[in-house]
Structure formats: C-alpha cells, structure tokens
Design an enzyme around this catalytic site. Structure first.
Site, short mmCIF file in Angstrom:
data_model
loop_
_atom_site.label_atom_id
_atom_site.label_comp_id
_atom_site.label_asym_id
_atom_site.label_seq_id
_atom_site.Cartn_x
_atom_site.Cartn_y
_atom_site.Cartn_z
N SER A 167 34.57 -3.79 -39.36
CA SER A 167 34.36 -5.29 -38.69
C SER A 167 33.78 -6.18 -39.69
O SER A 167 33.04 -5.76 -40.50
CB SER A 167 33.41 -5.11 -37.33
OG SER A 167 32.79 -6.27 -37.04
N TYR B 238 25.37 -2.32 -33.93
CA TYR B 238 26.88 -2.39 -34.09
C TYR B 238 27.14 -2.30 -35.67
O TYR B 238 27.79 -1.69 -36.31
CB TYR B 238 27.46 -3.19 -33.45
CG TYR B 238 28.94 -3.44 -33.64
CD1 TYR B 238 29.84 -2.49 -33.13
CD2 TYR B 238 29.80 -4.46 -34.43
CE1 TYR B 238 31.08 -2.66 -33.16
CE2 TYR B 238 31.00 -4.44 -34.45
CZ TYR B 238 31.82 -3.47 -33.88
OH TYR B 238 33.05 -3.56 -33.78
N1 LIG Z 1 37.83 -6.49 -30.49
C1 LIG Z 1 37.30 -7.00 -31.66
O1 LIG Z 1 37.01 -8.46 -31.68
C2 LIG Z 1 36.95 -6.15 -32.68
C3 LIG Z 1 36.35 -6.68 -34.02
C4 LIG Z 1 35.94 -5.89 -34.98
C5 LIG Z 1 36.32 -4.51 -34.96
N2 LIG Z 1 36.79 -3.92 -33.87
C6 LIG Z 1 36.87 -2.56 -33.79
O2 LIG Z 1 38.17 -2.34 -33.44
C7 LIG Z 1 38.26 -0.78 -33.12
C8 LIG Z 1 39.22 -0.87 -31.78
O3 LIG Z 1 38.51 -1.60 -30.67
P1 LIG Z 1 39.13 -2.54 -29.71
O4 LIG Z 1 38.71 -3.84 -30.06
O5 LIG Z 1 40.68 -2.56 -29.58
O6 LIG Z 1 38.47 -2.26 -28.32
P2 LIG Z 1 38.93 -1.34 -27.11
O7 LIG Z 1 40.18 -2.09 -26.27
O8 LIG Z 1 37.82 -0.92 -26.24
O9 LIG Z 1 39.44 0.03 -27.85
C9 LIG Z 1 38.41 1.01 -28.32
C10 LIG Z 1 39.11 2.49 -28.03
O10 LIG Z 1 38.11 3.39 -28.29
C11 LIG Z 1 38.11 4.26 -26.83
N3 LIG Z 1 36.74 4.87 -27.23
C12 LIG Z 1 35.56 4.55 -26.93
N4 LIG Z 1 34.55 5.48 -26.98
C13 LIG Z 1 35.35 6.59 -27.53
C14 LIG Z 1 34.93 7.89 -27.88
N5 LIG Z 1 33.82 8.53 -27.95
N6 LIG Z 1 36.06 8.59 -28.44
C15 LIG Z 1 37.46 8.17 -28.38
N7 LIG Z 1 37.68 7.11 -28.00
C16 LIG Z 1 36.68 6.21 -27.56
C17 LIG Z 1 37.96 3.15 -25.90
O11 LIG Z 1 38.35 4.02 -24.99
P3 LIG Z 1 37.75 3.15 -23.24
O12 LIG Z 1 38.62 2.13 -23.13
O13 LIG Z 1 38.40 4.47 -22.26
O14 LIG Z 1 36.59 3.05 -23.48
C18 LIG Z 1 39.28 2.54 -26.37
O15 LIG Z 1 40.40 2.95 -25.95
C19 LIG Z 1 36.78 -0.70 -32.77
O16 LIG Z 1 36.42 0.28 -33.75
C20 LIG Z 1 36.15 -1.76 -32.92
O17 LIG Z 1 34.68 -1.66 -33.20
C21 LIG Z 1 36.99 -4.68 -32.66
#
Ligand SMILES: NC(=O)c1ccc[n+]([C@@H]2O[C@H](COP(=O)([O-])OP(=O)(O)OC[C@H]3O[C@@H](n4cnc5c(N)ncnc54)[C@H](OP(=O)(O)O)[C@@H]3O)[C@@H](O)[C@H]2O)c1
Length: 333
Positions: free
Chosen positions: A175, A188
C-alpha cells in the site's frame, strides 16, 4: 580548458555509457514477448472479494489454472467464483494466519499442478483498520501483523520451492501507506512496511534462481473493494481508559472518524488499475519492482515522498489543516 576536457571525459563519458546501457536493456526487455500463461498455475490469497477476486476471474478467463485462496469458501464471494469461472479455477480454504490451512493448500496445489507448474503467488489477502496509536492495543497491532505480514511470510515460505522450480513470480500487495506515514494508520503501516522489507530481501535472494519479486502499492481504492470496515467514534471511545478519554475528547474522535471515512470513500471506484498491475507483474518479461498506483496528478508527489527528508515529510502532516483542527480540539479545554 584542459581541465574542463578532462572532467568531461572523467564524468561525462561514464554517465553517457551508463545511460545508454540502461536505455538499451530497457528496450531489449520490452521487446521480449510476455509470458504465455496458458497451462501455468497462479495462487492468489484473499479471493473472497476485492482485488484478489477480480484477478482470479481475469486470470481464469485467460486459461490460467487459478488456485483461489478464500477465507470463507462457502461465502458469497467464493461461491460466485465457482459459479462464474471455468473448472480450471480451484477454491482453497486459505486463512493465511493458519499453518494448517497453508499446509493443506500446499498439498492441494501440489496434487493439481498443471504441466508448467506453479508460476506465481499473489500475496493479496489483507485487512485494514484505523486508530491513533494511543487508541490501540497491542492485540490490534498483533492482529494486523498476523494477517498482512506473517500471512504473506507463511504463504511465501510454503510455496517458494514450487515457484523457484518454474522460475516464476512472487507478488506482494502492499500500500502507499507502507511509506506514507499519516495519522491513524500506524498498525497498517507497520504491517505493510514489514511486508515490503520482506519482499525486498526476497527479491535479492531469488534473483539468482530467476524468480522475480514485485510489490504493488495501491493508493485509495476504498470504494472499489470490501477493505473498509465501518467503525464509529463510539467504537473507539468505549474502549478508551478514563485517562485517555480526558486527553482525546469525544468530539475529536468523531471528527477523526468522519474524516477517515470521507477520505476513504473518495478513492477509485474500480479495481482495474490494480489488477492490470498484478497481471503485468505476473506476465511481463520485465516486471517492475514496484507498481505505484495513484492518480496521474498525485504520481510525482507519492513517487518523491519516500526520498524527502523526514522534517519535510513530517511537516506535510503537521502543517495540514486536519492536524491544526486536531491540535485546536485536543488543547482547547
Ligand atoms: N482497497 C484499497 O484501497 C487498498 C489500498 C492499498 C492496499 N490494499 C491492499 O489490497 C489487498 C486486498 O484488499 P482489498 O482492497 O481487495 O480488500 P478486500 O475486498 O477486503 O479483500 C481482502 C481479502 O482478504 C481476505 N482476508 C482477510 N483476512 C484474511 C486471512 N486471515 N486469510 C486469508 N484471507 C483473508 C478477505 O476476506 P473477507 O472478505 O472474507 O474478510 C478479502 O477477501 C490487501 O492486502 C489490502 O491491504 C487495498
């Protein structure tokens, strides 16, 4: 005159040679064809929703054998993958904080590998939360680090031998907050900065095996994924000790909550920029070390930020209007 000619020769010539070398290697690498993905396997963690979910669908449509790690394989997100994708996509129950899940997932992947093996692991699973450090507990930090940092370390150690065998790719979804040290994101940032340190060290070690390691640094994609968990000022207030309630008054915590949610909701509304970068990291013959994914307008600022002196990066926050409002509200009693 002679001195000028000598210094030109001394400094000018090597610079020209280095720049030419870099330019030529870049052109040559761009001319190399991208990797054909058909017949290769890719493991993605966190496919229940968000970036991982979209990437799984995209890679499946390109004939990749996708191992889609899901926290809840019976949940809506996992079941929609099952319904919409081909039989090449295999759902795995994969909680990245569980040694047992990772071990079982490894056995399933090993037993179902296509001819060309496991090409890439995309460490995408992650959680987020917000709070000032003084509003947090050690457990809050532990939980964040367990998923975002140790989750990817655990998965990487288990699957590296397979990726090494195919001289493939390791991708880490970090991130901009790994280096952009703003208010409320301490836990985070700690987890993502740790992840980047891990990926950077791994890149150096893996270079001799032909494995390439990339880091994806998305900016604000709050509205495009499920990453945001709604949390109100009351949620924080109720957990504070009396001592801290006296310091951090309720109005300020409500303001912080409103500010956080408004900022997150102003982000990108679709995941395409991130999934495109993931696909590039997996398929390009010359993947980038880092993919910084912010708007064109913000690109220069975020690109330069990690290289600025600390007094300047601190000042960007301490001189901001939000920081001033914080100061005024905390010390106005
Ligand atoms: N969206 C943003 O603005 C943003 C920005 C920078 C970085 N990121 C990074 O992008 C990555 C993906 O996030 P996203 O934005 O796509 O959010 P998301 O829709 O919440 O996806 C994250 C996924 O990880 C799963 N997860 C949570 N805890 C877990 C565990 N213990 N073991 C395996 N899976 C787990 C969640 O499952 P559940 O849905 O069932 O909880 C979800 O499927 C993350 O690493 C996040 O930090 C996101």
């Amino acid at each position: 005159m002679a001195l000028a000619a000598a210094s030109l020769l001394l400094f000018g010539l090597p610079s020209v040679l280095i720049i030419s070398f870099l330019a030529i290697t870049r052109v040559v690498s761009r001319c190399q064809s991208p990797k054909e993905l058909k017949g290769r396997a890719v493991l993605i963690t966190g496919c229940d929703s968000g970036f991982g979910h979209h990437l799984a669908k995209h890679l499946d449509s390109r004939g990749v054998v996708v191992f889609a790690g899901c926290l809840f394989p019976e949940g809506h997100g996992a079941q929609s993958l099952k319904k919409d994708c081909s039989s090449n996509l295999k759902l795995l129950k994969l909680d990245v904080t569980s040694d047992e899940d990772v071990q079982k997932a490894k056995e399933v992947v090993q037993a179902n590998l296509p001819e060309k093996g496991l090409w890439a692991v995309v460490n995408n699973a992650g959680i987020t939360d917000w709070a000032e450090i003084e509003w947090s507990t050690t457990d809050d930090f532990q939980k964040m680090v367990d998923v975002n940092l140790f989750g990817c370390i655990r998965t990487s150690i288990a699957f590296l031998p397979m990726v090494r065998a195919s001289k493939g790719r390791m991708v880490y979804v970090s991130s901009i907050l790994s280096f952009f040290n703003c208010l409320n994101m301490g836990a985070y940032s700690v987890s993502k900065r740790g992840m980047e340190a891990f990926a950077d060290c791994l890149r150096v070690e893996m270079a001799s095996f032909g494995v390439k390691v990339s880091i994806i640094q998305p900016g604000n994609f709050g509205p495009a994924t499920n990453i945001l968990r709604r949390k109100t000022g009351s949620d924080i207030w109720e957990r504070l000790s009396d001592e801290r309630k006296q310091m951090f008054n309720r109005q300020y915590i409500d303001l912080a909550s409103e500010y956080f949610m408004t900022t997150c909701n102003s982000g990108f509304t679709n995941t395409e920029m991130v999934t495109d970068a993931m696909v590039h990291a997996i398929t390009s013959s010359h993947p980038k070390y880092r993919y910084l994914l912010v708007s064109k307008l913000d690109m220069f600022f975020f690109y330069a930020f990690p290289y600025l002196p600390t007094f300047l990066t601190d000042a960007i926050f301490t001189l901001s209007p939000m920081y001033h409002r914080r100061k005024a509200m905390l010390f106005s009693k």
